[in-house]
Motif scaffolding. Structure first.
Motif, PDB file in Angstrom:
ATOM      1  N   ILE A  19      -3.014   3.515   9.277  1.00  0.00           N
ATOM      2  CA  ILE A  19      -3.849   3.153   8.140  1.00  0.00           C
ATOM      3  C   ILE A  19      -3.409   1.836   7.495  1.00  0.00           C
ATOM      4  CG2 ILE A  19      -2.574   4.373   6.296  1.00  0.00           C
ATOM      5  CD1 ILE A  19      -6.369   4.541   6.773  1.00  0.00           C
ATOM      6  N   TYR A  23      -5.747  -1.276   6.887  1.00  0.00           N
ATOM      7  CA  TYR A  23      -5.942  -1.848   5.563  1.00  0.00           C
ATOM      8  C   TYR A  23      -5.890  -3.374   5.621  1.00  0.00           C
ATOM      9  CZ  TYR A  23      -5.198  -3.056   0.673  1.00  0.00           C
ATOM     10  OH  TYR A  23      -5.298  -3.614  -0.569  1.00  0.00           O
ATOM     11  N   THR A  24      -4.846  -3.889   6.218  1.00  0.00           N
ATOM     12  CA  THR A  24      -4.705  -5.338   6.321  1.00  0.00           C
ATOM     13  C   THR A  24      -5.933  -5.949   6.979  1.00  0.00           C
ATOM     14  OG1 THR A  24      -2.353  -4.955   6.690  1.00  0.00           O
ATOM     15  CG2 THR A  24      -3.168  -7.184   7.085  1.00  0.00           C
ATOM     16  N   THR A  26      -8.904  -4.667   7.281  1.00  0.00           N
ATOM     17  CA  THR A  26     -10.113  -4.473   6.483  1.00  0.00           C
ATOM     18  C   THR A  26     -10.194  -5.518   5.382  1.00  0.00           C
ATOM     19  OG1 THR A  26     -10.136  -2.110   6.956  1.00  0.00           O
ATOM     20  CG2 THR A  26     -11.377  -2.838   5.029  1.00  0.00           C
ATOM     21  N   VAL A  27      -9.093  -5.751   4.713  1.00  0.00           N
ATOM     22  CA  VAL A  27      -9.062  -6.771   3.660  1.00  0.00           C
ATOM     23  C   VAL A  27      -9.444  -8.134   4.246  1.00  0.00           C
ATOM     24  CG1 VAL A  27      -7.536  -8.093   2.135  1.00  0.00           C
ATOM     25  CG2 VAL A  27      -7.387  -5.602   2.180  1.00  0.00           C
ATOM     26  N   HIS A 283      -0.269  -8.258   0.373  1.00  0.00           N
ATOM     27  CA  HIS A 283      -0.811  -7.053  -0.252  1.00  0.00           C
ATOM     28  C   HIS A 283       0.260  -5.967  -0.332  1.00  0.00           C
ATOM     29  CE1 HIS A 283      -1.737  -5.824   4.033  1.00  0.00           C
ATOM     30  NE2 HIS A 283      -0.953  -4.899   3.579  1.00  0.00           N
ATOM     31  N   TRP A 286       0.688   1.410   1.204  1.00  0.00           N
ATOM     32  CA  TRP A 286       0.159   2.747   0.949  1.00  0.00           C
ATOM     33  C   TRP A 286       1.258   3.778   1.082  1.00  0.00           C
ATOM     34  CZ3 TRP A 286      -4.703   3.491  -0.688  1.00  0.00           C
ATOM     35  CH2 TRP A 286      -5.622   2.446  -0.500  1.00  0.00           C
ATOM     36  N   PRO A 303      -6.467   5.816  11.210  1.00  0.00           N
ATOM     37  CA  PRO A 303      -7.706   5.327  10.602  1.00  0.00           C
ATOM     38  C   PRO A 303      -8.961   5.719  11.383  1.00  0.00           C
ATOM     39  CG  PRO A 303      -6.494   3.516  11.637  1.00  0.00           C
ATOM     40  CD  PRO A 303      -5.595   4.715  11.661  1.00  0.00           C
ATOM     41  N   ARG A 316     -13.571   2.105   4.646  1.00  0.00           N
ATOM     42  CA  ARG A 316     -13.426   0.727   4.162  1.00  0.00           C
ATOM     43  C   ARG A 316     -13.554   0.680   2.646  1.00  0.00           C
ATOM     44  NH1 ARG A 316     -14.996  -3.632   8.186  1.00  0.00           N
ATOM     45  NH2 ARG A 316     -15.664  -4.780   6.354  1.00  0.00           N
ATOM     46  N   LEU A 319     -10.419   2.076   0.956  1.00  0.00           N
ATOM     47  CA  LEU A 319      -9.256   1.192   1.061  1.00  0.00           C
ATOM     48  C   LEU A 319      -9.323   0.049   0.049  1.00  0.00           C
ATOM     49  CD1 LEU A 319      -8.776   0.968   4.947  1.00  0.00           C
ATOM     50  CD2 LEU A 319      -7.410   2.277   3.304  1.00  0.00           C
ATOM     51  N   PHE A 331      -2.708   6.908  -0.516  1.00  0.00           N
ATOM     52  CA  PHE A 331      -3.798   7.368   0.332  1.00  0.00           C
ATOM     53  C   PHE A 331      -3.803   8.889   0.363  1.00  0.00           C
ATOM     54  CE2 PHE A 331      -5.928   8.763   4.081  1.00  0.00           C
ATOM     55  CZ  PHE A 331      -6.953   7.844   4.266  1.00  0.00           C
TER      56      PHE A 331
END
Length: 484
Positions: A19, A23-24, A26-27, A283, A286, A303, A316, A319, A331
């Motif tokens: 995850i 996250y990275t 997705t950002v 960032h 989690w 994920p 998404r 997150l 999370f």
RNA sequence: AGCGGGGUAGGGUAGCCUGGAGUGCCCGCCGGGCUCAUAACCCGGAGAUCGGUGGUUCAAAUCCACCUCCCGCUACCA
């Protein structure tokens, strides 16, 4: 049209992505999609870091040759990113021939500039963890991680004169206040750099699985130097699209690798006469239900499993919405479900459903005067995304969703008719259209469904103002389904 | 040990950089409205000495000092 170059770290392929990796990416993906949305020429890079002793060991354990082992994992990463809607433009692997050649070229240049010298590397080494420790880190003379005995090891190595760049780094931070982001991370780095920099070992004589060090082929290049260079090798430095896209506009990284990106990386670039990146955004991390995520605890979140269970968009959305970019967050599936049911299904999904129902029943022409538009804080959204502050931007979009829901209640379109009704529907449909557009970078699938149901085409930022509604409404069910 | 982050209603958070009535959001709770809608949506209410102490200031959640508790990093975990 301006260029925009955004990167993720390249991931060390010892295991499939969890995850945190998701996250990275997705950002970075939200940022990349946003910049396409505002009309920039975007290059979005991700990839895999495939060299080093740990990977060699993992390959041995799997009974595969290293290359075959990393081929499998790199393919797995690509599959995951495609599943999560990560719209990367290029996927770089450090075992790519072109990468290896450029890394050697780069190292030769740093060497020619006198920034590499031969020395010896020594320190306390924990054999089972394969890690060096300093005196300070040891706990009662033993490994701070596993508590086993450590050995003093001395090994021939080549060093990079990091110490030489202390002042230049500090000046760069001073002149470019946005480079170290977010602010909460910047003092930490500055303090440490002021405290003095040691030259760093950049080759290993014991590691076989890596790029040969061109000055002394008995060594391989330290994986971090190899890895950092991906950001320019992917562009084909010094040729290719390097001139077009470099310097990177933003490197999105996790806070634990901030040091490498904000100190070592710019120093290496200084040494070879290349401009440093414009921004490094670190960032947060989690935890999972309050605990640090780790394999030994067994709480590593997959994920893809979350996406399969709750949809890619719900994942998404969670997150980005759960924690401010740059902070740490927690999370939990419970939290994800709460946001899916409460915010995506009840607030957003229900808004579309009720508006579409009302619109479908109406036979007249949709026209009216913009009333709801003033509730949309578009400038603030644009400003937030420019920082980037994906968290605030998404919150502002949802604030507008709330305004639209309130508008329905206030206007009571079910009891209206004629021009009054047409005006209410006009405002609601335009609001929905703009919500769909703005959510595109965050939830590409849902955004597409919204457009389809509104019967409108996609668009860009300049389409985010109330105009004439030209869609052909066609309700096709709920955008999000509640769970449990 | 050093460095960094955090402690805000029952829970979770935003606000802190750039001081101005405890201001906002989510969940939960109480009451009301609505019936277009996925028992969804909207409005109102209760509930906080903003971790503690001291300081600066006309004014402190916000700035400073100290204390306390939690967490992270310290040079190969997003």
């Amino acid at each position: 049209m301006s260029k925009f170059y955004v990167t993720t770290p390249i991931y060390y392929v010892t295991d499939k992505p969890h995850i945190g990796h998701a996250y990275t990416n997705t950002v970075a993906d939200v940022i990349a999609r946003w910049h396409r949305f505002i009309g920039d020429d975007v290059f979005f890079l991700t990839g895999t870091d495939e060299h080093g002793e740990k990977i060699q060991k993992a390959a041995d354990a799997a009974g595969k040759p290293a290359q075959e082992f990393v081929d499998g994992l790199a393919a797995e990463y690509k599959r995951v990113w495609e599943r999560l809607g990560i719209s990367y433009d290029h996927f770089i692997r450090t075992s790519d021939k072109s990468h290896e050649e450029i890394v050697q070229k780069f190292v030769n240049r740093v060497y020619a500039n006198g920034d590499i010298y031969k020395g010896s590397y020594e320190g306390w080494y924990c054999v089972s963890d394969e890690t060096f420790f300093t005196d300070l880190q040891l706990k009662e003379g033993r490994c701070p991680d596993c508590g086993k005995e450590v050995k003093w090891i001395k090994e021939e190595s080549y060093f990079f004169r990091l110490s030489k760049y202390q002042d230049r780094l500090l000046k760069y931070y001073e002149d470019n206040p946005g480079f170290l982001s977010p602010r909460t991370r910047s003092d930490e780095i500055k303090n440490r750099v002021r405290g003095g920099l040691k030259d760093i070992s950049i080759t290993r004589s014991e590691v076989e699985w890596g790029i040969r060090f061109p000055i002394d082929r008995g060594h391989t290049i330290y994986v971090w130097v190899d890895a950092l260079l991906n950001y320019i090798t992917a562009l084909g430095w010094p040729g290719g699209t390097f001139g077009k896209f470099w310097p990177a506009d933003i490197h999105v990284v996790g806070k634990e690798i901030n040091w490498f990106h904000t100190v070592i990386w710019p120093a290496l670039l200084f040494s070879s006469g290349i401009a440093p990146p414009l921004k490094v955004f670190a960032h947060g991390w989690w935890t999972v239900e309050g605990r640090k995520m780790s394999k030994s605890v067994g709480n590593v979140v997959d994920p893809v499993a979350m996406a399969d269970k709750y949809s890619v968009d719900a994942l998404r959305y969670f997150l980005i919405k759960e924690m401010p970019l740059g902070e740490d967050g927690d999370f939990s599936e419970k939290g994800l479900v709460a946001r899916l049911n409460g915010e995506l299904a009840s607030d957003l999904g229900n808004l579309f459903y009720r508006v579409l129902t009302l619109a479908e029943r109406f036979n007249g022409e949709i026209k009216g005067a913009p009333e709801l538009e003033k509730e949309l804080e578009l400038d603030s959204i644009v400003e937030a995304m420019g920082k980037p502050d994906t968290f605030t931007a998404l919150n502002l979009i949802f604030k507008f969703v709330g305004s639209a829901n309130k508008y329905v209640n206030d206007k009571r379109p079910w009891s209206q008719e004629g021009d009054e009704l047409s005006n209410s529907l006009y405002n609601l449909l335009e609001a929905c259209r703009i919500i769909a557009l703005l959510l595109g970078p965050f939830m590409p699938e849902a955004s597409g469904k919204m457009m389809e149901q509104l019967g409108v085409r996609g668009g860009s930022l300049k389409d985010c103002s109330f105009g004439k509604f030209q869609g052909k409404v066609k309700k096709m069910g709920h955008l999000f389904n509640k769970v449990e």
